[in-house]
Design an enzyme around this catalytic site. Structure first.
Site, PDB file in Angstrom:
ATOM      1  CE  LYS A 190      14.322  -3.275  49.542  1.00  0.00           C
ATOM      2  NZ  LYS A 190      14.904  -4.406  48.810  1.00  0.00           N
ATOM      3  CE  LYS A 226      14.298   1.336  51.772  1.00  0.00           C
ATOM      4  NZ  LYS A 226      15.248   0.716  52.709  1.00  0.00           N
ATOM      5  NE  ARG A 234      24.577  -6.354  52.986  1.00  0.00           N
ATOM      6  CZ  ARG A 234      24.176  -6.732  51.765  1.00  0.00           C
ATOM      7  NH1 ARG A 234      24.824  -7.672  51.125  1.00  0.00           N
ATOM      8  NH2 ARG A 234      23.119  -6.174  51.203  1.00  0.00           N
ATOM      9  NE  ARG A 268      26.424  -1.743  50.928  1.00  0.00           N
ATOM     10  CZ  ARG A 268      25.283  -2.434  51.031  1.00  0.00           C
ATOM     11  NH1 ARG A 268      24.956  -3.294  50.111  1.00  0.00           N
ATOM     12  NH2 ARG A 268      24.474  -2.251  52.056  1.00  0.00           N
ATOM     13  NE  ARG A 306      19.473   4.091  42.888  1.00  0.00           N
ATOM     14  CZ  ARG A 306      19.250   3.542  41.696  1.00  0.00           C
ATOM     15  NH1 ARG A 306      18.389   2.558  41.567  1.00  0.00           N
ATOM     16  NH2 ARG A 306      19.890   3.982  40.630  1.00  0.00           N
ATOM     17  CG  ASP A 345      21.682  -3.528  53.280  1.00  0.00           C
ATOM     18  OD1 ASP A 345      22.735  -4.188  53.328  1.00  0.00           O
ATOM     19  OD2 ASP A 345      20.962  -3.465  52.260  1.00  0.00           O
ATOM     20  CD  GLU A 372      17.637  -4.954  51.233  1.00  0.00           C
ATOM     21  OE1 GLU A 372      17.039  -5.519  50.326  1.00  0.00           O
ATOM     22  OE2 GLU A 372      18.707  -4.335  51.061  1.00  0.00           O
ATOM     23  CG  ASN A 409      20.175  -7.817  51.572  1.00  0.00           C
ATOM     24  OD1 ASN A 409      19.607  -7.595  50.527  1.00  0.00           O
ATOM     25  ND2 ASN A 409      20.543  -6.849  52.401  1.00  0.00           N
TER      26      ASN A 409
HETATM   27  N1  LIG Z   1      15.742   5.073  54.712  1.00  0.00           N
HETATM   28  C1  LIG Z   1      16.654   5.408  53.772  1.00  0.00           C
HETATM   29  N2  LIG Z   1      17.151   6.667  53.725  1.00  0.00           N
HETATM   30  C2  LIG Z   1      18.051   7.037  52.783  1.00  0.00           C
HETATM   31  N3  LIG Z   1      18.515   6.208  51.843  1.00  0.00           N
HETATM   32  C3  LIG Z   1      18.062   4.935  51.836  1.00  0.00           C
HETATM   33  C4  LIG Z   1      17.115   4.467  52.805  1.00  0.00           C
HETATM   34  N4  LIG Z   1      16.863   3.163  52.565  1.00  0.00           N
HETATM   35  C5  LIG Z   1      17.605   2.833  51.492  1.00  0.00           C
HETATM   36  N5  LIG Z   1      18.338   3.890  51.049  1.00  0.00           N
HETATM   37  C6  LIG Z   1      19.288   3.906  49.932  1.00  0.00           C
HETATM   38  O1  LIG Z   1      18.815   2.995  48.940  1.00  0.00           O
HETATM   39  C7  LIG Z   1      19.736   1.931  48.731  1.00  0.00           C
HETATM   40  C8  LIG Z   1      19.019   0.613  48.599  1.00  0.00           C
HETATM   41  O2  LIG Z   1      18.188   0.356  49.708  1.00  0.00           O
HETATM   42  P1  LIG Z   1      17.876  -1.077  50.319  1.00  0.00           P
HETATM   43  O3  LIG Z   1      16.742  -0.899  51.239  1.00  0.00           O
HETATM   44  O4  LIG Z   1      19.108  -1.643  50.918  1.00  0.00           O
HETATM   45  O5  LIG Z   1      17.386  -1.931  49.072  1.00  0.00           O
HETATM   46  P2  LIG Z   1      18.190  -2.863  48.014  1.00  0.00           P
HETATM   47  O6  LIG Z   1      19.622  -2.842  48.396  1.00  0.00           O
HETATM   48  O7  LIG Z   1      17.581  -4.215  48.163  1.00  0.00           O
HETATM   49  O8  LIG Z   1      17.898  -2.303  46.660  1.00  0.00           O
HETATM   50  C9  LIG Z   1      20.658   1.959  49.952  1.00  0.00           C
HETATM   51  O9  LIG Z   1      21.959   1.546  49.573  1.00  0.00           O
HETATM   52  C10 LIG Z   1      20.643   3.422  50.373  1.00  0.00           C
HETATM   53  O10 LIG Z   1      21.635   4.152  49.691  1.00  0.00           O
HETATM   54 MG   LIG Z   2      20.412  -3.173  50.259  1.00  0.00          MG
END
Ligand SMILES: Nc1ncnc2c1ncn2[C@@H]1O[C@H](COP(=O)(O)OP(=O)(O)O)[C@@H](O)[C@H]1O
Ligand SMILES: [Mg+2]
Length: 320
Positions: free
Chosen positions: A133, A168, A217, A231, A239, A279, A287, A289
């Protein structure tokens, strides 16, 4: 060539979804040896990193009615040896998060592999320096407005200045613990207390409405984008992660994805982060990864390509 994969227990992997399995299959298909191990099977002996390694054979997944289908007994362990990891040409460190103390200790063991003899993907030092992150915050020009804090008043101020935000946990994956926060939420204090476990900072980021259209991704190999998949959140879920039911959709690598990748590339290369999954939501990097990025099976399926083969061929070139 000889490849070692440090993975979670193989029986727990999902051959139709996990990128580790795709990479192992591609290595075998090109006539290489594939050895597997786990972080609790690593040792330092006489100043070198050793591992108890198992030679595996795999029954590759098959495309049936638009899905990857694996045989019931898709892997077979053939022999077990204790060997210095430098006997391998490349070592893939692909253990799933959390990046906890055992994980960090494993990276210290991998530090003792001579990079001139064996490439570790990703570099143990890189894995330590890149929290999935927080690493993105080094690229301020391509990320949404973001803070990292465990100070409730700082978090509250950030959220109140916006309509909505996402919170997060810094060690999460697959959508774990991601919260949607809104101005004036009566559970605000409790949500922060639960998420910070009273001690850990968390990331709070502007909510990007474009997340409804998907969380993209993009797979980067040595800083170059080689494939992408979108996705899309389903049902009431905000999410998009596949782990929480996100629907996958084919998508090209856009100019913006290339621009973001080019910003990251020099730093990724310097940190030995050769195989990563970024991401991108609404054109913003959210993100990076680095531990066990996934997506290859879905990208291959939707585009009729073989990305893992590309990765293995890149490694073949590094060896020459
Ligand atoms: N800034 C954001 N605004 C809206 N949705 C978000 C945002 N950041 C993450 N998300 C949603 O949360 C999900 C997970 O976020 P992510 O930062 O990729 O963490 P991880 O995949 O490690 O759990 C993403 O797939 C997206 O749908
Ligand atoms: Mg992610």
């Amino acid at each position: 060539m000889k490849f070692a994969f440090i993975i979670d227990p193989i029986a727990k992997l999902d051959p139709g979804h996990d990128t580790s399995v795709a990479l192992m299959e591609a290595a075998l298909a090109k006539g290489h040896e594939v050895w597997i191990t786990e972080i609790d099977r690593l040792s330092i002996i006489e100043g070198k990193a050793w591992a108890t390694l198992e030679l595996v054979k795999l029954e590759p997944v098959k495309l049936i009615d638009g899905l990857w289908v694996a045989a019931a007994n898709w892997y077979e362990v053939q022999e077990t040896i204790l060997q210095p990891l430098e006997e391998m040409d490349a070592v893939f460190m692909r253990v799933d998060p959390p990046v906890n103390v055992s994980y960090l200790y494993a990276t210290y063991i991998l530090d003792l592999i001579d990079p001139k003899k064996t490439l570790v993907i990703n570099s143990p030092a890189g894995l330590r320096s890149a929290n999935e992150k927080v690493y993105a915050l080094q690229f301020q020009s391509v990320i949404p407005e973001t803070i990292v804090s465990h100070d409730k008043s700082v978090i509250r101020k950030f959220v109140e200045a916006r309509e909505a935000a996402v919170l997060k946990p810094l060690g999460g994956k697959g959508g774990e613990g991601i919260l949607f926060l809104q101005k004036g939420d009566r559970n605000f204090n409790s949500l922060i207390e639960i998420s910070t476990k009273q001690a850990e900072p968390v990331m709070v980021q502007t909510y990007l409405p474009a997340a409804k259209q998907g969380d993209k991704r993009v797979i980067l190999l040595n800083g170059e984008p080689i494939g992408a998949v979108n996705r899309i959140p389903t049902g009431a879920e905000f999410r998009g992660n596949m782990a929480v039911g996100g629907r996958v959709e084919a998508t090209p690598i856009s100019d913006r994805d290339r621009e973001i990748s080019a910003k990251l590339a020099p730093k990724l290369r310097a940190d030995g982060l050769y195989f990563v999954g970024i991401d991108v939501i609404g054109g913003y990097l959210t993100e990076v990864n680095v531990t066990s990025p996934t997506g290859i099976r879905e990208i291959d399926l939707l585009n009729g390509i073989n990305l893992s083969k590309e990765v293995i061929e890149w490694l073949e070139k590094q060896q020459q």
